[in-house]
Design a protein around this motif. Structure first.
Motif, mmCIF file in Angstrom:
data_model
loop_
_atom_site.group_PDB
_atom_site.id
_atom_site.type_symbol
_atom_site.label_atom_id
_atom_site.label_comp_id
_atom_site.label_asym_id
_atom_site.label_seq_id
_atom_site.Cartn_x
_atom_site.Cartn_y
_atom_site.Cartn_z
ATOM 1 N N GLN A 14 26.707 -9.943 58.635
ATOM 2 C CA GLN A 14 25.348 -9.893 59.182
ATOM 3 C C GLN A 14 25.135 -11.060 60.139
ATOM 4 O O GLN A 14 24.725 -12.153 59.731
ATOM 5 N N GLY A 15 25.440 -10.825 61.391
ATOM 6 C CA GLY A 15 25.346 -11.858 62.426
ATOM 7 C C GLY A 15 25.897 -11.311 63.721
ATOM 8 O O GLY A 15 26.068 -10.094 63.862
ATOM 9 N N ASP A 16 26.175 -12.210 64.643
ATOM 10 C CA ASP A 16 26.654 -11.809 65.967
ATOM 11 C C ASP A 16 27.739 -12.755 66.442
ATOM 12 O O ASP A 16 27.582 -13.979 66.325
ATOM 13 N N ALA A 17 28.815 -12.211 66.990
ATOM 14 C CA ALA A 17 29.824 -13.001 67.699
ATOM 15 C C ALA A 17 30.556 -12.051 68.632
ATOM 16 O O ALA A 17 31.100 -11.035 68.187
ATOM 17 N N THR A 18 30.531 -12.354 69.917
ATOM 18 C CA THR A 18 31.198 -11.504 70.909
ATOM 19 C C THR A 18 32.183 -12.341 71.697
ATOM 20 O O THR A 18 31.831 -13.408 72.214
ATOM 21 N N PHE A 19 33.420 -11.859 71.793
ATOM 22 C CA PHE A 19 34.477 -12.562 72.508
ATOM 23 C C PHE A 19 34.855 -11.766 73.753
ATOM 24 O O PHE A 19 35.007 -10.541 73.693
ATOM 25 N N ILE A 20 34.994 -12.487 74.864
ATOM 26 C CA ILE A 20 35.402 -11.841 76.121
ATOM 27 C C ILE A 20 36.630 -12.556 76.651
ATOM 28 O O ILE A 20 36.650 -13.797 76.709
ATOM 29 N N GLN A 21 37.646 -11.803 77.005
ATOM 30 C CA GLN A 21 38.807 -12.386 77.694
ATOM 31 C C GLN A 21 39.081 -11.578 78.954
ATOM 32 O O GLN A 21 39.233 -10.354 78.895
ATOM 33 N N THR A 22 39.134 -12.267 80.092
ATOM 34 C CA THR A 22 39.380 -11.564 81.347
ATOM 35 C C THR A 22 40.888 -11.410 81.570
ATOM 36 O O THR A 22 41.696 -12.078 80.919
ATOM 37 N N ALA A 23 41.230 -10.545 82.527
ATOM 38 C CA ALA A 23 42.648 -10.340 82.856
ATOM 39 C C ALA A 23 43.285 -11.648 83.327
ATOM 40 O O ALA A 23 44.466 -11.890 83.120
ATOM 41 N N GLY A 24 42.454 -12.505 83.935
ATOM 42 C CA GLY A 24 42.955 -13.791 84.424
ATOM 43 C C GLY A 24 43.025 -14.864 83.346
ATOM 44 O O GLY A 24 43.387 -16.010 83.626
ATOM 45 N N GLY A 25 42.623 -14.519 82.111
ATOM 46 C CA GLY A 25 42.773 -15.447 80.983
ATOM 47 C C GLY A 25 41.539 -16.274 80.654
ATOM 48 O O GLY A 25 41.600 -17.149 79.793
ATOM 49 N N ARG A 26 40.406 -16.046 81.338
ATOM 50 C CA ARG A 26 39.189 -16.785 80.982
ATOM 51 C C ARG A 26 38.670 -16.266 79.653
ATOM 52 O O ARG A 26 38.651 -15.046 79.403
ATOM 53 N N GLN A 27 38.244 -17.205 78.790
ATOM 54 C CA GLN A 27 37.822 -16.848 77.427
ATOM 55 C C GLN A 27 36.412 -17.362 77.155
ATOM 56 O O GLN A 27 36.136 -18.555 77.346
ATOM 57 N N VAL A 28 35.560 -16.462 76.703
ATOM 58 C CA VAL A 28 34.155 -16.784 76.451
ATOM 59 C C VAL A 28 33.783 -16.285 75.063
ATOM 60 O O VAL A 28 34.165 -15.177 74.667
ATOM 61 N N LEU A 29 33.045 -17.103 74.321
ATOM 62 C CA LEU A 29 32.517 -16.674 73.024
ATOM 63 C C LEU A 29 31.001 -16.756 73.076
ATOM 64 O O LEU A 29 30.443 -17.809 73.416
ATOM 65 N N ILE A 30 30.346 -15.635 72.755
ATOM 66 C CA ILE A 30 28.882 -15.609 72.746
ATOM 67 C C ILE A 30 28.440 -15.474 71.290
ATOM 68 O O ILE A 30 28.665 -14.447 70.655
ATOM 69 N N ASP A 31 27.891 -16.533 70.746
ATOM 70 C CA ASP A 31 27.505 -16.653 69.331
ATOM 71 C C ASP A 31 28.751 -16.690 68.425
ATOM 72 O O ASP A 31 29.846 -16.275 68.823
ATOM 73 N N GLY A 32 28.537 -17.172 67.195
ATOM 74 C CA GLY A 32 29.700 -17.370 66.315
ATOM 75 C C GLY A 32 29.537 -16.823 64.914
ATOM 76 O O GLY A 32 30.349 -17.130 64.037
ATOM 77 N N GLY A 33 28.470 -16.018 64.693
ATOM 78 C CA GLY A 33 28.296 -15.426 63.371
ATOM 79 C C GLY A 33 27.791 -16.425 62.340
ATOM 80 O O GLY A 33 27.579 -17.609 62.637
ATOM 81 N N PRO A 34 27.642 -15.973 61.083
ATOM 82 C CA PRO A 34 26.967 -16.778 60.055
ATOM 83 C C PRO A 34 27.861 -17.775 59.324
ATOM 84 O O PRO A 34 27.356 -18.588 58.548
ATOM 85 N N ASP A 35 29.177 -17.718 59.534
ATOM 86 C CA ASP A 35 30.088 -18.619 58.808
ATOM 87 C C ASP A 35 31.410 -18.734 59.566
ATOM 88 O O ASP A 35 31.507 -18.292 60.715
#
Ligand SMILES: [Zn+2]
Length: 283
Positions: free
Chosen positions: A45-66
């Motif tokens: 019960q929370g949110d965490a979204t990970f994005i990785q581009t073809a060029g290798g850029r890495q983004v994390l949007i929120d990290g969940g409850p634990d």
């Protein structure tokens, strides 16, 4: 003699032809993936979204409850890769924020984007501020229209309510992921009706292929007007199994009728990619 000569010349050629054939088969039978991979992670019960581009850029949007988010990152990132280009905190509620504390401790994070809300200082926000300062992380306050370039024409764009609604859910930083000029995904944080109304009134173009549904599919998010403007083809709901909030709400699911919906409580982590034919697809 003639047989020996033929044998010497042919084996490398045969191996080459077999490999070539296999390569052609792989290319034709597997849809070519381009652009990025986006994961709405199964963090309960929370949110965490990970994005990785073809060029290798890495983004994390929120990290969940634990700290479950660390296991999810280990699955998607190589073991030796301990850095993230960007962490976005949509709003300082524990179901989005607590997992990020461990992320900031264990990964080299180049930049954080968030929206500090005055008068909402508590133990969580104090810990957050201290971690960012002690790890010398570059911090940017989210502003509507700001872009974060991801390379190859793709970028994130942010919406931040102005003035603040002062209810933390409705002060969520909203992020859209664009590939060239096309919006792939709108990540709504815990935005509800008041912030949706403000976003619609802003005139921002929010038409996107995909939607990370706001506030875990609560009754007071994803209005008909909002969904008509985004017009998503598919949606993901990050929600914990048997959660006590009754998320997602049946009325909200009804409003999502006609959209392909993936729920983390039913299918686990939802992985989306843009295929070569330009459509967002679940892997
Ligand atoms: Zn939440």
């Amino acid at each position: 003699m003639a047989y020996k000569k033929l044998k010497k010349v042919s084996w490398p050629l045969i191996v080459f032809l077999v490999l070539l054939n296999f390569g052609i088969w792989v290319t034709l039978s597997c849809p070519h993936k381009v652009g990025f991979v986006l994961q709405v992670m199964d963090v309960g019960q929370g949110d965490a979204t990970f994005i990785q581009t073809a060029g290798g850029r890495q983004v994390l949007i929120d990290g969940g409850p634990d700290s479950k988010v660390l296991q999810d990152l280990n699955k998607v990132m190589p073991a030796q890769d301990r850095s993230l280009d960007l962490v976005v905190l949509t709003h300082p509620h524990s179901d989005h924020m607590t997992g990020l504390f461990e992320v900031l401790r264990r990964y080299r994070v180049a930049e954080v984007i968030d929206l500090p809300v005055p008068n909402q200082v508590n133990s969580l926000t104090r810990q957050w501020d201290e971690l960012i300062a002690s790890h010398h992380i570059f911090r940017v306050k989210a502003r509507t229209g700001d872009r974060y370039e991801l390379g190859d024409g793709s970028y994130l764009e942010f919406f931040a309510p102005t003035p603040l609604v002062t209810d933390l859910n409705n002060d969520s930083v909203v992020t859209t992921l664009h590939d060239a000029s096309h919006c792939e995904m709108l990540l709504a944080g815990d935005m509800g009706f008041p912030e949706e109304t403000q976003l619609l009134a802003s005139g921002e173009d929010i038409h996107c292929d995909g939607l990370k549904v706001g506030h875990h599919g609560s009754a007071t998010s994803s209005s008909v007007e909002f969904l008509q403007r985004v017009e998503p083809r598919l949606a993901a709901i990050s929600v914990g199994q048997g959660n006590s909030y009754g998320h997602p709400n049946p009325d909200t699911l009804k409003r999502l009728t006609g959209i392909t919906v993936w729920r983390t409580d039913l299918v686990g982590t939802v992985t989306l990619e843009r295929s070569a034919n330009g459509t967002l697809e679940r892997q």
